[in-house]
Scaffold this motif. Structure first.
Motif, short mmCIF file in Angstrom:
data_model
loop_
_atom_site.label_atom_id
_atom_site.label_comp_id
_atom_site.label_asym_id
_atom_site.label_seq_id
_atom_site.Cartn_x
_atom_site.Cartn_y
_atom_site.Cartn_z
N VAL A 2 0.84 -1.19 0.00
CA VAL A 2 0.00 0.00 0.00
C VAL A 2 0.88 1.25 0.00
O VAL A 2 1.79 1.37 0.81
N GLN A 3 0.61 2.15 -0.95
CA GLN A 3 1.31 3.43 -0.98
C GLN A 3 0.30 4.56 -1.07
O GLN A 3 -0.64 4.49 -1.87
N LEU A 4 0.50 5.57 -0.25
CA LEU A 4 -0.37 6.74 -0.21
C LEU A 4 0.51 7.98 -0.26
O LEU A 4 1.40 8.13 0.58
N VAL A 5 0.26 8.84 -1.23
CA VAL A 5 1.09 10.03 -1.41
C VAL A 5 0.20 11.26 -1.45
O VAL A 5 -0.57 11.44 -2.39
N ALA A 100 -4.68 1.07 8.92
CA ALA A 100 -3.60 1.55 9.77
C ALA A 100 -2.45 2.18 8.98
O ALA A 100 -1.49 2.67 9.57
N THR A 101 -2.56 2.20 7.65
CA THR A 101 -1.50 2.73 6.81
C THR A 101 -1.76 4.20 6.48
O THR A 101 -2.86 4.54 6.04
N ARG A 102 -0.77 5.04 6.73
CA ARG A 102 -0.87 6.47 6.43
C ARG A 102 0.22 6.89 5.47
O ARG A 102 1.31 6.30 5.47
N GLY A 103 -0.08 7.91 4.68
CA GLY A 103 0.96 8.50 3.86
C GLY A 103 1.87 9.41 4.68
O GLY A 103 1.68 9.56 5.88
N GLN A 104 2.83 10.03 3.99
CA GLN A 104 3.80 10.87 4.70
C GLN A 104 3.22 12.21 5.11
O GLN A 104 3.76 12.91 5.97
N GLY A 105 2.13 12.58 4.47
CA GLY A 105 1.43 13.79 4.86
C GLY A 105 1.77 14.99 4.00
O GLY A 105 2.79 15.02 3.29
N THR A 106 0.90 15.99 4.07
CA THR A 106 1.13 17.28 3.42
C THR A 106 0.77 18.36 4.43
O THR A 106 -0.25 18.28 5.11
N LEU A 107 1.64 19.36 4.54
CA LEU A 107 1.51 20.36 5.61
C LEU A 107 0.60 21.50 5.18
O LEU A 107 0.81 22.11 4.13
#
Length: 112
Positions: A2-5, A100-107
């Motif tokens: 799983v990849q989330l961007v 339970a999988t999260r991406g790295q996020g965007t600020l």
């Protein structure tokens, strides 16, 4: 895998708007509910919104209800969060999540 961007964050003035995107891969996107969560500086993780696979069951945290809109495009494997009427307290790292999988996020920074 799983990849989330996530993308679309930035600096915006109070009352402004932003549209966040989350590109998903590694799983059958259309069959999974997705979430947006956020973490403000020095605080814990806060759930923001959820959407089911078909996009017809949506929930929001009270803190963002009426200001944020979650949506998805299953043909593009992409999740969105439209942020409007932004407040200083909306400043946070925004993550999309599948289980339970999260991406790295965007600020997102809301400041005058």
């Amino acid at each position: 895998e799983v990849q989330l961007v996530e993308s679309g964050g930035g600096l915006v003035q109070p009352g402004g708007s932003l549209r966040l995107s989350c590109a998903a891969s590694g799983f059958t996107f259309r069959t999974y509910s997705m979430d947006w969560v956020r973490q403000a500086p020095g605080k814990g993780l806060e759930w923001v919104s959820s959407i089911n696979g078909r996009g017809d069951l949506i929930r929001y945290a009270d803190s963002v209800k009426g200001r944020f809109t979650i949506s998805r495009d299953n043909a593009k494997n992409t999740l969105y969060l439209q942020l409007s009427s932004l407040k200083i307290e909306d400043t946070a790292m925004y993550h999309c999540a599948q289980g339970a999988t999260r991406g790295q996020g965007t600020l997102v920074t809301v400041s005058s």
